[in-house]
Write an enzyme that holds these catalytic residues in place. Structure first.
Site, PDB file in Angstrom:
ATOM      1  N   GLY A   9      20.752 -20.227  -0.240  1.00 12.39           N
ATOM      2  CA  GLY A   9      20.777 -19.601   1.077  1.00 12.39           C
ATOM      3  C   GLY A   9      20.807 -18.101   0.929  1.00 12.39           C
ATOM      4  CG  PHE A  43      24.864  -7.913   2.212  1.00 10.38           C
ATOM      5  CD1 PHE A  43      25.286  -8.006   0.888  1.00 10.38           C
ATOM      6  CD2 PHE A  43      25.716  -8.361   3.195  1.00 10.38           C
ATOM      7  CE1 PHE A  43      26.513  -8.540   0.563  1.00 10.38           C
ATOM      8  CE2 PHE A  43      26.952  -8.896   2.874  1.00 10.38           C
ATOM      9  CZ  PHE A  43      27.352  -8.982   1.558  1.00 10.38           C
ATOM     10  CG  ASP A 101      33.679 -15.137  10.349  1.00  9.30           C
ATOM     11  OD1 ASP A 101      33.737 -15.799  11.409  1.00  9.30           O
ATOM     12  OD2 ASP A 101      32.610 -14.893   9.763  1.00  9.30           O
TER      13      ASP A 101
END
Length: 802
Positions: A469, A473, A607
């Site tokens: 994947g 960046f 997150d």
């Protein structure tokens, strides 16, 4: 039926000999004449004192209000033949009776009326005054319209509700009530109603959800009619332990002999039992044989659903110093807050002469010490200046590892001489420079990074494989590494390798280096993605981490949804493994353990979501991307100051609106992750736009209970979503709660196949990357379940987000 002084006599059911009470269609009644009623009038705030006496002084009596036994509380007290109610309100109006214990005989009756003003007996007295002022005939009118402005009333179940419609007119109007447009009488409601015509009021005690509806008062005389409608909403009581207001009570230090007060504010739907306790020693020990601390009970009482309790200590002595506890418990659980009282004992004043002598001596010593320090500083400055000139000539520049292919314009990698093998200090420190434009790092091949023997892996021992994947960046590829497993140094192991893309900037390089160093400091745990090694020499930076073959938790759950529904990835394909309820609880438990470890390392994730939890081949949950979090050390919050991309639907209100991140905000995100687990990868707040979500969160709305979730687990979610951050459970508490649930859960409890999961899924998917860093990126693709920055090519076989 017999009436006494205009009041109906009591009706007592009688069972005839040889007859089964349950077999009768309607009860028979025995008419019992009551004693006369004493009518008494009180003003709000006064004290009621009633008394009655039996002929036999040893006979026990009891008090009833409106036929129901009175239970003593903080306002009401009963003794033999005496009843006392302090600080009375209009709700205390009613018929009070004194009865013999275990008997139907009534000794005395009282009619109590509590009014708003001392000068008037009731609302109708004011109306009579109005009638006296004019001899004109007039239609009905409201006398207190300002008290009727609140038309929507919401109360918890079991509360008492009163609707009032004070009115006047000439002739005096009548009042009757409607519910949902139909005539409303006592027989229409279990528990009945109280109609107080003189007070223009309707009273319902112990309301239940079936009492919801529109209640209309109709006031009329022969000259006209007016009406007012109230809407009643009855809220179910939540099964929740008491909640203590954050910051109360606080530690205090007071002077010996002074007074002190501590406040403890308790919120509880169920009536709480509140105690003030003090830790004490018994035989020189603070703890008993069972390990529990010794405490003495200072105060103990039962109160209403919202309590502001006060502990007052007068003329404190040294024995009052110590640790105290405010404890509140209901039938759900216990909440408590500890605090300390410190006693300051001022020193006795010195005689004046001695004080003057001491002051003079102190000034002399201060002058001598100051002069000595100034002299030493001057000597050091001179010596330093003399040594500085020759050292410039003989100084040679130490060897420095340089970045051979590109300059770091915005940031610079500075080198430390020590290894990180025996230190928690980062080997690489990122320092910000004054230049700026985010230069692209094309064809990165060599870095000036220091060698860390503990983590360094030779590139010849690493074989890169297929891509897993890529993000905005960086990218992740599968690889085979030899030497990672110290017990089998020659056997290849499958790993995931993080690296930069060709168009990465120096900021991206800094982020990857920081993530690597953060993972070094945090250490290893079974339920986090662990660092395995790195390639920092003679080529691009490679960061080696554990490989999770089953991909993200979200895709893992979606792929194992029950077959035969429209939401399946392939309607013809039955999942290889069917999940049980215990499997879902295990997922939640493992993630909680991983977050408990990160919290113990002072690491805030910021997150946490199912997309950032990876699943290994052995179904072990591993939290990823925590290396991008910030190490808070001594400060328990991280305040975001840049307009980066934010995972809106997983964010706590304080993070969403104030950009403040703490362990408490991670707990909120964990609650959303729990919801994802029990909807098998559903999208939070399905179908709700972000702008509407902001409004709903501010108003206190929360997501409903998922279909495959128990009430106990849903209450854990709701605790994670508490509006007050400090009232949310810690991850340690979540681990304990889920461990208990996991222990009692059956392994054969499969999920309900009749539940359609499409209600939790977004209507469409989008596979392209949305890597914009503009302010609007937070709202750009809200229909997607993931945050706006999505990977371009998401695989399901072990991709690790970068």
């Amino acid at each position: 039926m017999v009436s006494v002084n205009g009041v109906p006599a009591a009706r007592l059911p009688v069972t005839l000999p040889g007859e089964d009470r349950a077999s009768r269609k309607a009860p028979d009644y025995l008419m019992v004449e009551q004693p006369p009623f004493d009518e008494l009038m009180y003003t709000i705030g006064e004290t009621i004192e009633l008394s009655c006496a039996a002929e036999d002084a040893s006979t026990t009596t009891k008090w009833c209000k409106d036929g129901i036994g009175i239970v003593p509380n903080n306002r009401t007290s009963t003794r033999q033949g005496l009843l006392k109610i302090i600080n009375v309100s209009s709700d205390d109006s009613g018929i009070y009776s004194c009865r013999l214990w275990h008997s139907t005989e009534i000794l005395r009756n009282f009619t109590i009326r509590v009014t708003d003003l001392p000068s008037s007996g009731d609302d109708e007295d004011d109306d009579d005054d109005d009638d006296d002022e004019t001899e004109d005939r007039e239609p009905p009118r409201w006398t207190q319209p300002e008290r009727m402005e609140k038309k929507l009333i919401a109360v918890p179940a079991a509360n008492t509700i009163r609707f009032r419609c004070p009115a006047a007119g000439n002739p005096t109007p009548t009042i009757h009530w409607l519910k949902n447009g139909k005539e409303f009488r006592g027989e229409h409601r279990i528990g009945g109603i109280k109609l107080r015509h003189q007070q223009w009021s309707l009273v319902m005690e112990s309301v239940v959800p079936s009492d919801k509806g529109n209640y209309t008062c109709v006031v009329e005389n022969k000259y006209g009619s007016i009406r007012q409608t109230y809407q009643l909403d009855v809220l179910e009581r939540s099964s929740h332990r008491p909640i203590l207001q954050a910051g109360l009570p606080g530690n205090q230090t007071v002077v010996l002999g002074s007074d002190v007060e501590f406040h403890c504010k308790v919120y509880s739907d169920a009536q709480p039992h509140i105690q003030w306790l003090k830790h004490v020693e018994v035989n020189g020990s603070k703890y008993g044989p069972d390990g529990d601390p010794y405490v003495s009970v200072l105060q103990s009482f039962i109160n209403g659903t919202e309590v502001d309790s006060t502990l007052s200590l007068k003329n404190v002595t040294e024995t009052n110093e110590g640790q105290y506890v405010c404890r509140a418990n209901n039938f759900i659980g216990v909440a408590e807050a500890s605090f300390w009282l410190h006693i300051y004992k001022p020193a006795p004043a010195e005689p004046v002469e001695k004080a003057l002598t001491t002051s003079s001596s102190s000034i002399t010593v201060l002058i001598v010490v100051t002069s000595t320090i100034v002299f030493i500083l001057l000597v050091i400055i001179v010596i330093t200046h003399l040594m500085k000139v020759p050292s410039k000539k003989s100084m040679t520049a130490p060897p420095v590892h340089k970045v051979s292919k590109f300059p770091l314009k915005r940031q610079q990698v500075s080198l430390e001489s020590n290894s990180s093998m025996n230190s928690n200090t980062p080997l690489v420190r990122i320092t910000h420079l004054s230049s700026s434009d985010g230069t692209m790092l094309a064809n990165v091949s060599e870095l000036g990074l220091p060698l860390d023997p503990k983590w360094e892996l030779l590139r010849s021992r690493l074989t890169l494989g297929k891509p897993l994947g890529e993000g905005c960046f960086g990218q992740v590829v599968m690889a085979e590494a030899i030497g990672i497993d110290k017990e089998r140094p020659n056997k290849p192991a499958t790993v995931a390798v993080k690296m930069l893309k060709d168009d990465a900037t120096d900021k991206d390089l800094s982020d990857l280096v920081s993530e690597m160093e953060m993972m070094k400091m945090i250490g290893k745990h079974k339920n986090i993605i662990n660092l395995l090694g790195a390639c920092t020499q003679d080529g691009p930076l490679y960061v080696l981490v554990e490989y999770a073959s089953k991909g993200s938790l979200r895709e893992y759950l979606k792929a194992r949804r029950p077959p035969g529904m429209d939401y399946s990835f392939d309607a013809c394909k039955i999942p290889a493994e069917q999940l049980t309820f215990k499997d879902l609880v295990s997922c939640a438990y493992q993630v909680a353990r991983g977050m408990e470890y990160l919290a113990s390392q002072k690491c805030i994730h910021r997150d946490l979501a199912a997309r950032n939890v990876l699943v290994t081949d052995d179904n072990v949950m591993k939290i990823a991307d925590f290396g991008l979090a910030r190490d808070i050390h001594n400060i328990d919050y991280y305040k975001k100051t840049t307009n980066g991309r934010l995972p809106v639907k997983w964010m706590a209100p304080e993070a969403l609106f104030d950009r403040i991140y703490t362990h408490h905000s991670d707990v909120w995100s964990y609650g959303v992750l729990l919801w994802e687990i029990f909807t098998l990868g559903g999208s939070p707040y399905p179908g709700i736009p972000v702008e509407e979500l902001f409004k709903l969160l501010k108003e206190g709305h929360r997501m409903d209970k998922p279909a495959n979730c128990t009430h106990e687990l849903y209450m854990i979610m709701r605790e994670c979503w508490h509006a007050v951050p400090s009232q949310r459970p810690a991850f340690k508490q979540l681990v304990e709660d889920l461990d208990r649930v996991l222990t009692v859960t059956s392994t054969n409890e499969y999920l309900d196949l009749s539940v359609a999961f499409e209600q939790y899924s977004p209507p469409s998917q989008d596979s392209h990357s949305t890597c914009s860093s503009g302010d609007d990126s937070v709202f750009a693709h809200d229909i997607l379940p993931d945050e706006p920055c999505l990977p371009k090519h998401q695989q399901h076989n072990g991709a690790i987000p970068t």
